[in-house]
Design an enzyme around this catalytic site. Structure first.
Site, mmCIF file in Angstrom:
data_model
loop_
_atom_site.group_PDB
_atom_site.id
_atom_site.type_symbol
_atom_site.label_atom_id
_atom_site.label_comp_id
_atom_site.label_asym_id
_atom_site.label_seq_id
_atom_site.Cartn_x
_atom_site.Cartn_y
_atom_site.Cartn_z
ATOM 1 N N LYS A 156 -13.914 -1.069 5.025
ATOM 2 C CA LYS A 156 -14.370 -1.839 3.871
ATOM 3 C C LYS A 156 -15.475 -2.807 4.269
ATOM 4 C CE LYS A 156 -10.458 -0.007 2.705
ATOM 5 N NZ LYS A 156 -10.070 1.023 1.796
ATOM 6 N N TRP A 165 0.864 -1.197 0.000
ATOM 7 C CA TRP A 165 0.000 0.000 0.000
ATOM 8 C C TRP A 165 0.895 1.238 0.000
ATOM 9 C CZ3 TRP A 165 -2.291 2.622 4.815
ATOM 10 C CH2 TRP A 165 -3.225 3.603 4.439
ATOM 11 N N ASP A 193 -1.426 -6.217 8.764
ATOM 12 C CA ASP A 193 -2.426 -5.216 8.366
ATOM 13 C C ASP A 193 -3.591 -5.986 7.757
ATOM 14 O OD1 ASP A 193 -3.986 -3.263 7.224
ATOM 15 O OD2 ASP A 193 -2.328 -2.187 6.269
HETATM 16 C C1 LMR Z 1 -6.756 2.384 -0.755
HETATM 17 O O1 LMR Z 1 -5.673 1.797 -0.748
HETATM 18 O O2 LMR Z 1 -7.289 2.812 -1.781
HETATM 19 C C2 LMR Z 1 -7.487 2.550 0.545
HETATM 20 O O3 LMR Z 1 -6.830 1.907 1.564
HETATM 21 C C3 LMR Z 1 -7.809 3.939 0.855
HETATM 22 C C4 LMR Z 1 -6.622 4.771 1.224
HETATM 23 O O4 LMR Z 1 -6.667 5.398 2.284
HETATM 24 O O5 LMR Z 1 -5.658 4.839 0.445
#
Ligand code: LMR
Length: 401
Positions: free
Chosen positions: A247, A131, A212
């Protein structure tokens, strides 16, 4: 005279996920398609409030008589219920500290803060890719980060051997961030045997897992998605976990999350909870109440719980159906099974093999918004637009970039 206060500041680089949303909002083309930020959308492109959530809100509206502070640790019943959802019966609840946090990101930050004071010299190992906000969260508390191989973009598979090799040479005491399920951005998850192998590796190498689990319930099912975390929790003395209700309850804007710490014993768990409470107090003082109250109301009411499970199941099935259709549409249009992996992924996201220039072209030529690492939010793609989307992507891939 010193310099003006703000003169030394530079504008930050744009957040790759949030900036895409602003670009999308400013785009006036009627056929634009937002596959950026991770929200579930129905066929009409809406992100409706779940019926179980609406029902819980009605109950809260009728029964609540005060908006008094909830305290820095948040609602303990909420946190206890979340502990149950996440860990199940994997280990003794008395060894787990739990704290209500503002969203999964808030939970990650509180846990990062705890790590920074407990083990300031540790390296936090992140999967590559991960992420796009993970690295910044650990950097913000002064922790060092490094990457271990996770996903092979060419083969569209998990690089498990390389992962084990790399982590096998991590320094004892280091921390390893893992996605509990629905890996963001690839959608490629570890299987049960691989989680077991990791548990052994972490024990042998004295590494601390940090899970996570922001997408629990979006992959295979609520319990199934927590299996990896529970395998680790059953065998390891210590573990950190950040969970989110953005989510699986569709409570994105309410900011509901939970920071969880498995300790060697109840005494250390209590200390961890108290330390996290101090961090919460100095960052935001107390978490927002409403979203967590909704979750608690649902988790404590048999009927609401059943309804929520059903709604979550139907969202999951819808996403899986979209994945299957997308893979099939690519197969039909390209004659290649290169895209079969889209059907086998879990959760909202998958990666498309596109260069930065091709991703920009998708936006400029077709109004298709894809994150800069090639991530698409499959859950944001209406079934009726799959064929046109596939055609656009295949056209872009033929362009000479
Ligand atoms: C995403 O990865 O799109 C979500 O987790 C929202 C975010 O805060 O980035």
């Amino acid at each position: 005279m010193s310099q003006p206060l703000l003169a030394a500041l530079q504008p930050p680089p744009a957040d790759p996920i949030l900036a895409l949303g602003s670009l999308f909002a400013a785009d006036t083309r009627p056929n634009k398609l937002d596959l950026g930020i991770g929200v579930y959308k129905d066929e009409a492109g809406e992100t409706p409030i779940m019926l179980s959530v609406k029902q819980a809100e009605r109950q809260l509206l009728a029964s609540r008589t005060t908006k008094r502070y909830v305290g820095a640790r948040g609602d303990r019943q909420f946190a206890a219920a979340m502990l149950d959802v996440t860990f199940g019966a994997a280990t003794e609840a008395s060894r787990i500290a739990s704290l209500q946090a503002p969203g999964g990101t808030g939970a990650l930050r509180i846990l990062a803060q705890l790590l920074a004071e407990a083990r300031p010299k540790a390296t936090v190992w992140l999967p590559s890719p991960t992420w796009l906000n993970h690295q910044a969260i650990f950097a913000a508390v002064g922790l060092k980060t490094a990457y271990y191989p996770y996903y092979d973009t060419e083969q569209s598979t998990v690089r498990f051997d390389s992962l084990c090799d790399r982590l096998g040479s991590a320094t004892p005491g280091d921390v390893v961030l893992l996605h509990g399920c629905c890996h963001n951005p690839s959608g490629a998850d570890l299987d049960e045997a691989q989680w077991r192998t990791l548990a052994t590796l972490f024990l042998e190498r004295d590494l601390i897992p940090f899970v996570d689990i922001a997408y629990q319930g979006f992959g295979r099912g609520l319990d199934e998605d927590a299996r990896g975390l529970r395998i680790l929790a059953a065998r390891l003395p210590e573990l950190l976990a950040a969970s989110s209700c953005s989510k699986n309850f569709g409570l994105y804007s309410e900011r509901v999350g939970c920071a969880l710490v498995l300790a060697r014993n109840p005494r250390e768990a209590e200390i961890a909870a108290a330390r996290m409470t101090v961090h919460a107090r100095t960052i935001y003082s107390m978490p927002p109440d409403h979203g967590a109250a909704i979750v608690r109301t649902i988790l404590e009411d048999v009927d609401l719980l059943t309804n929520w499970h059903d709604e979550l199941t139907s969202i999951r099935e819808d996403m899986n159906e979209k994945r299957a259709r997308l893979a099939e549409a690519f197969l039909q249009a390209s004659g290649s099974d290169e895209f079969a992996y889209l059907a086998y992924g879990f959760g909202m996201f998958s990666l498309l093999k596109l260069s930065r220039a091709q991703i920009e072209e998708a936006r400029a030529a077709f109004g298709i918004y894809i994150v800069e690492d090639g991530r698409i939010n499959v859950a944001g793609l209406p079934v009726a637009r799959i064929d046109a989307f596939v055609e656009s992507i295949l056209t872009i891939r033929k362009s000479p970039h």
